[in-house]
Design a protein around this motif. Structure first.
Motif, PDB file in Angstrom:
ATOM      1  N   VAL A 155      27.386   8.716  48.674  1.00  0.00           N
ATOM      2  CA  VAL A 155      27.482   9.806  46.896  1.00  0.00           C
ATOM      3  C   VAL A 155      26.610  10.418  46.732  1.00  0.00           C
ATOM      4  O   VAL A 155      25.628   9.604  45.463  1.00  0.00           O
ATOM      5  N   MET A 156      26.726  11.929  46.304  1.00  0.00           N
ATOM      6  CA  MET A 156      26.204  12.800  44.727  1.00  0.00           C
ATOM      7  C   MET A 156      26.785  12.296  43.457  1.00  0.00           C
ATOM      8  O   MET A 156      27.434  12.470  43.654  1.00  0.00           O
ATOM      9  N   ILE A 157      25.528  11.913  42.915  1.00  0.00           N
ATOM     10  CA  ILE A 157      25.887  11.631  41.440  1.00  0.00           C
ATOM     11  C   ILE A 157      25.471  12.736  40.314  1.00  0.00           C
ATOM     12  O   ILE A 157      23.806  12.721  40.396  1.00  0.00           O
ATOM     13  N   ASP A 158      25.894  13.419  39.429  1.00  0.00           N
ATOM     14  CA  ASP A 158      24.830  14.495  38.580  1.00  0.00           C
ATOM     15  C   ASP A 158      24.472  14.452  37.632  1.00  0.00           C
ATOM     16  O   ASP A 158      24.296  12.894  37.033  1.00  0.00           O
ATOM     17  N   HIS A 159      23.811  14.843  37.025  1.00  0.00           N
ATOM     18  CA  HIS A 159      23.208  14.303  35.889  1.00  0.00           C
ATOM     19  C   HIS A 159      24.210  13.548  34.416  1.00  0.00           C
ATOM     20  O   HIS A 159      23.925  13.204  33.374  1.00  0.00           O
ATOM     21  N   ASN A 160      25.244  13.516  34.424  1.00  0.00           N
ATOM     22  CA  ASN A 160      26.005  13.466  33.850  1.00  0.00           C
ATOM     23  C   ASN A 160      26.624  11.904  34.063  1.00  0.00           C
ATOM     24  O   ASN A 160      27.646  11.761  33.377  1.00  0.00           O
ATOM     25  N   GLY A 161      26.703  11.754  35.365  1.00  0.00           N
ATOM     26  CA  GLY A 161      27.333  10.249  35.982  1.00  0.00           C
ATOM     27  C   GLY A 161      28.472  10.534  36.894  1.00  0.00           C
ATOM     28  O   GLY A 161      29.133   9.904  37.130  1.00  0.00           O
ATOM     29  N   ASP A 162      28.921  12.198  36.569  1.00  0.00           N
ATOM     30  CA  ASP A 162      29.884  12.989  37.168  1.00  0.00           C
ATOM     31  C   ASP A 162      29.972  12.041  38.874  1.00  0.00           C
ATOM     32  O   ASP A 162      28.694  13.089  39.583  1.00  0.00           O
ATOM     33  N   LEU A 163      31.132  11.925  39.760  1.00  0.00           N
ATOM     34  CA  LEU A 163      31.031  12.674  40.971  1.00  0.00           C
ATOM     35  C   LEU A 163      31.125  13.866  41.121  1.00  0.00           C
ATOM     36  O   LEU A 163      31.475  15.302  41.019  1.00  0.00           O
ATOM     37  N   GLU A 164      29.936  14.422  42.424  1.00  0.00           N
ATOM     38  CA  GLU A 164      29.516  15.254  42.799  1.00  0.00           C
ATOM     39  C   GLU A 164      30.010  15.938  44.059  1.00  0.00           C
ATOM     40  O   GLU A 164      30.487  17.202  44.246  1.00  0.00           O
ATOM     41  N   TRP A 165      29.548  14.986  44.816  1.00  0.00           N
ATOM     42  CA  TRP A 165      30.169  14.997  46.631  1.00  0.00           C
ATOM     43  C   TRP A 165      29.616  13.472  46.885  1.00  0.00           C
ATOM     44  O   TRP A 165      28.942  12.462  46.687  1.00  0.00           O
ATOM     45  N   TRP A 166      30.624  13.526  47.970  1.00  0.00           N
ATOM     46  CA  TRP A 166      30.336  12.808  49.425  1.00  0.00           C
ATOM     47  C   TRP A 166      30.604  12.752  50.734  1.00  0.00           C
ATOM     48  O   TRP A 166      31.331  13.879  51.012  1.00  0.00           O
ATOM     49  N   ASN A 167      30.845  11.453  51.448  1.00  0.00           N
ATOM     50  CA  ASN A 167      30.737  11.731  53.114  1.00  0.00           C
ATOM     51  C   ASN A 167      32.054  10.623  53.678  1.00  0.00           C
ATOM     52  O   ASN A 167      32.694  10.523  52.605  1.00  0.00           O
ATOM     53  N   HIS A 168      32.218  11.405  54.093  1.00  0.00           N
ATOM     54  CA  HIS A 168      33.584  10.217  55.123  1.00  0.00           C
ATOM     55  C   HIS A 168      33.108   9.112  54.757  1.00  0.00           C
ATOM     56  O   HIS A 168      34.569   8.291  54.484  1.00  0.00           O
ATOM     57  N   ALA A 169      32.652   8.660  55.333  1.00  0.00           N
ATOM     58  CA  ALA A 169      32.819   6.944  55.210  1.00  0.00           C
ATOM     59  C   ALA A 169      32.359   6.631  53.038  1.00  0.00           C
ATOM     60  O   ALA A 169      32.678   5.341  53.459  1.00  0.00           O
ATOM     61  N   ALA A 170      31.801   7.164  52.636  1.00  0.00           N
ATOM     62  CA  ALA A 170      32.239   6.298  51.271  1.00  0.00           C
ATOM     63  C   ALA A 170      33.298   6.992  50.701  1.00  0.00           C
ATOM     64  O   ALA A 170      34.101   6.103  49.957  1.00  0.00           O
ATOM     65  N   GLU A 171      34.859   7.809  51.552  1.00  0.00           N
ATOM     66  CA  GLU A 171      35.692   8.603  50.844  1.00  0.00           C
ATOM     67  C   GLU A 171      36.685   6.991  51.274  1.00  0.00           C
ATOM     68  O   GLU A 171      37.110   6.225  50.723  1.00  0.00           O
ATOM     69  N   LYS A 172      35.645   6.210  52.883  1.00  0.00           N
ATOM     70  CA  LYS A 172      36.613   5.599  53.402  1.00  0.00           C
ATOM     71  C   LYS A 172      36.456   3.787  52.658  1.00  0.00           C
ATOM     72  O   LYS A 172      37.110   3.763  51.908  1.00  0.00           O
ATOM     73  N   MET A 173      35.106   3.537  52.487  1.00  0.00           N
ATOM     74  CA  MET A 173      34.648   2.840  51.732  1.00  0.00           C
ATOM     75  C   MET A 173      35.740   2.668  50.370  1.00  0.00           C
ATOM     76  O   MET A 173      35.449   1.532  50.185  1.00  0.00           O
ATOM     77  N   LEU A 174      35.154   3.487  49.360  1.00  0.00           N
ATOM     78  CA  LEU A 174      35.361   3.405  48.032  1.00  0.00           C
ATOM     79  C   LEU A 174      36.724   3.814  47.349  1.00  0.00           C
ATOM     80  O   LEU A 174      37.334   3.889  46.042  1.00  0.00           O
ATOM     81  N   GLY A 175      37.836   4.527  48.570  1.00  0.00           N
ATOM     82  CA  GLY A 175      38.790   5.038  48.514  1.00  0.00           C
ATOM     83  C   GLY A 175      39.087   6.422  47.387  1.00  0.00           C
ATOM     84  O   GLY A 175      40.007   6.724  46.520  1.00  0.00           O
ATOM     85  N   LEU A 176      37.354   7.425  47.686  1.00  0.00           N
ATOM     86  CA  LEU A 176      37.607   8.827  47.043  1.00  0.00           C
ATOM     87  C   LEU A 176      38.873   9.429  47.186  1.00  0.00           C
ATOM     88  O   LEU A 176      39.248   9.765  48.593  1.00  0.00           O
TER      89      LEU A 176
END
Length: 430
Positions: free
Chosen positions: A109-130
Motif C-alpha cells: 500500500v502506498m500512502i501519500d504525505h497526508n496519510g491518504d491511500l494512493e495505490w495498493w495491489n490485489h493482495a492488499a485489497e483482499k487482506m484489508l478489504g480495500l
C-alpha cells in the motif's frame, strides 16, 4: 548558439546603420534607424507568434526559420522528443513495477504525505478489504482503526513490524511493516503470518510443557542421587564415579530446564508497563559479589552511575545482567579482568560488560543470541553452559524496549545492553 547570437547582433547593427544612412537623404537618420528597428521588432514578434502557435500543438514539426529562431525551434523540438522518450520509459518502468507488485502475495500500500491511500495491489485489497471506488484518497487510519496500529503509524518508529488480528477475519494475523520514503510518504507492507504465529505458539507451548514435565522426574532423580551421595562410602568404589557423574548431569539438566522455563515465560508473558524503578548500581554490586564467589581468580571492576535508575522488572534485569557477568567469568581464563560500566548519554543508558579474554571469532557474533548456539561445544560442556543465556538477555532487553549489542576482538569481548531514554530516570525521581 553564441555564434548565432553574434550574427544576429551584427545583423541588427548593420540594418540599423543602413536605415540611418537611408534616412540621411531626407535629413532623418534617427527616423530611418527607428523604422528599421521597428521592422526587426515586428519580425521577432511574428516569430514569437509562430512559437506560441506551435507550442499549443507540440506534436507538429517545428516552423522553418534560418536565423536564431531556427535554432530555438529545433532546440525546443529535440528537447520535447527527449522528454517524451523519457516519459515513455518511466511510464513503462512504472507499469512493470505495478505489475510485479500486483503479482506479490504480500500486500503493498502506498500512502501519500497526508496519510491518504494512493495505490495498493490485489493482495492488499483482499487482506484489508480495500475498494478502489470508495477508499482511494481516504486516510489509512480511517480504515485501520485499531489503537495499536494508529499508535504505530503515528510514532514513525518502524524498526519492528506490528502483528495484529485482521479486522476482516479475526482468526487471521496480519503483520504490518511501514517504510518512510520521499517527503514523508509511506510504503505499507502487509503479510499474513497466521501459520508462522501458530507454529511459533506450538513451539513455545511444546518447550514450556516439556520443561514442566521434566521437572518432576528430575526432582525425583536428584533427590535419590543426593541420598546415595550421602551414603557414598557404603557403596562399591566402582559405583562412586558413576554417582558423581549422574549428580553433575542431573544438576546440569535442572539448570537447563530452569532456563528453558525462563525463556518460555519471557516469550509468552506480556511486559508490565507500570514497571518499578531499579537501582542498577546496587544490583550490579550484588552481582559482582556473586561472580567473585564463582571465581576468586578474576578481577571485576565496577564503574557505575549511582544516580541512574532504569524502569523495568528487577528479576528479569537481574537475570540478564548476571548472565552476562557469569559468562564473562566462565569463558575467560583465570587472572582475566572484567569491567562493568553503567552510564548514560543523550540517547539512553548503557551497561557494558568488558573482558580481556581470548575474544570470539566475528563469524559467530550474529548467532550468539540464538537458542543453544555454542561457539565451542567442548568448552560449553566443561563449563556447564546451556546456550540459552544470551537468548534470555536478548528477550529481556526487547521487553524493556532495548537491545543487546556484541563486539569482540583478539583483545576481548564487550556485551552492551542499551535502554532508551524513556526507560531511565534519576535517583531523585525514583
Amino acid at each position: 548558439m553564441k555564434r548565432l547570437l553574434r550574427k544576429e547582433l551584427l545583423r541588427l547593427i548593420v540594418f540599423t546603420v543602413l536605415g540611418a544612412l537611408l534616412g540621411s537623404f531626407w535629413n532623418q537618420s534617427a527616423l530611418g534607424a527607428a523604422a528599421v528597428l521597428a521592422l526587426l521588432l515586428g519580425q521577432h514578434l511574428w516569430q514569437l507568434q509562430r512559437l506560441a502557435r506551435w507550442l499549443q500543438q507540440p506534436n507538429d514539426v517545428p516552423p522553418e526559420a534560418n536565423t536564431l529562431w531556427g535554432e530555438v525551434f529545433d532546440g525546443i523540438y529535440h528537447y520535447q522528443r527527449r522528454q517524451k522518450a523519457d516519459q515513455q520509459q518511466l511510464s513503462q518502468l512504472l507499469e512493470r513495477i505495478q505489475d510485479s507488485s500486483q503479482a506479490l502475495r504480500d500486500g503493498v500500500v502506498m500512502i501519500d504525505h497526508n496519510g491518504d491511500l494512493e495505490w495498493w495491489n490485489h493482495a492488499a485489497e483482499k487482506m484489508l478489504g480495500l475498494s478502489a471506488a470508495s477508499d482511494r484518497g481516504q486516510p489509512i487510519t480511517y480504515l485501520l482503526r485499531h489503537p495499536q496500529f494508529v499508535d504505530y503509524y503515528e510514532s514513525q518508529q518502524y524498526l519492528e513490524p506490528l502483528v495484529l488480528p485482521s479486522h476482516i477475519t479475526e482468526e487471521h494475523l496480519l503483520e504490518y511493516q511501514i517504510t518512510l520514503f520521499g517527503k514523508n510518504e509511506r510504503l505499507l507492507l502487509v503479510r499474513d503470518c497466521t501459520k508462522m504465529q501458530r507454529l511459533e505458539r506450538m513451539r513455545q507451548d511444546f518447550v514450556a510443557n516439556v520443561s514442566h514435565e521434566l521437572r518432576t522426574p528430575l526432582t525425583v532423580l536428584s533427590g535419590y542421587l543426593e541420598t546415595f551421595s550421602d551414603h557414598a562410602e557404603q557403596l562399591p568404589s566402582h559405583w562412586q564415579r558413576g554417582l558423581t557423574l549422574m549428580s553433575e548431569q542431573s544438576a546440569r539438566m535442572e539448570h537447563l530446564v530452569s532456563e528453558l522455563l525462563t525463556l518460555s515465560r519471557l516469550e509468552t508473558s506480556e511486559f508490565k508497563v507500570e514497571a518499578a524503578p531499579i537501582n542498577v548500581a546496587e544490583l550490579l554490586a550484588a552481582i559482582r559479589l556473586d561472580a567473585l564467589a564463582l571465581s576468586e581468580h578474576h578481577q571485576i571492576i565496577l564503574d557505575t552511575d549511582e544516580q541512574l535508575y532504569v524502569r523495568g522488572c528487577v528479576n528479569e534485569v537481574r537475570s540478564a545482567f548476571s548472565n552476562l557477568v557469569f559468562n564473562a567469568v566462565q569463558y575467560t581464563p583465570p587472572g582475566s579482568t572484567i569491567e562493568l560500566h553503567w552510564y548514560h548519554n543523550q540517547d539512553g543508558a548503557y551497561l557494558e560488560v568488558k573482558d580481556n579474554g581470548p575474544g570470539i571469532d566475528s563469524q559467530h557474533l550474529k548467532f550468539l543470541t540464538q537458542r543453544f548456539y555454542r561457539v565451542d561445544d567442548s568448552r560449553s560442556s566443561q563449563t556447564g553452559g546451556t546456550g540459552l543465556g544470551l537468548a534470555i538477555v536478548k528477550h529481556v532487553m526487547l521487553r524493556h524496549q532495548g537491545r543487546l549489542h556484541i563486539s569482540s576482538s583478539a583483545r576481548g569481548s564487550c556485551f552492551t545492553c542499551y535502554f532508551p531514554l524513556a526507560q531511565t530516570l534519576q535517583r531523585n525521581a525514583a
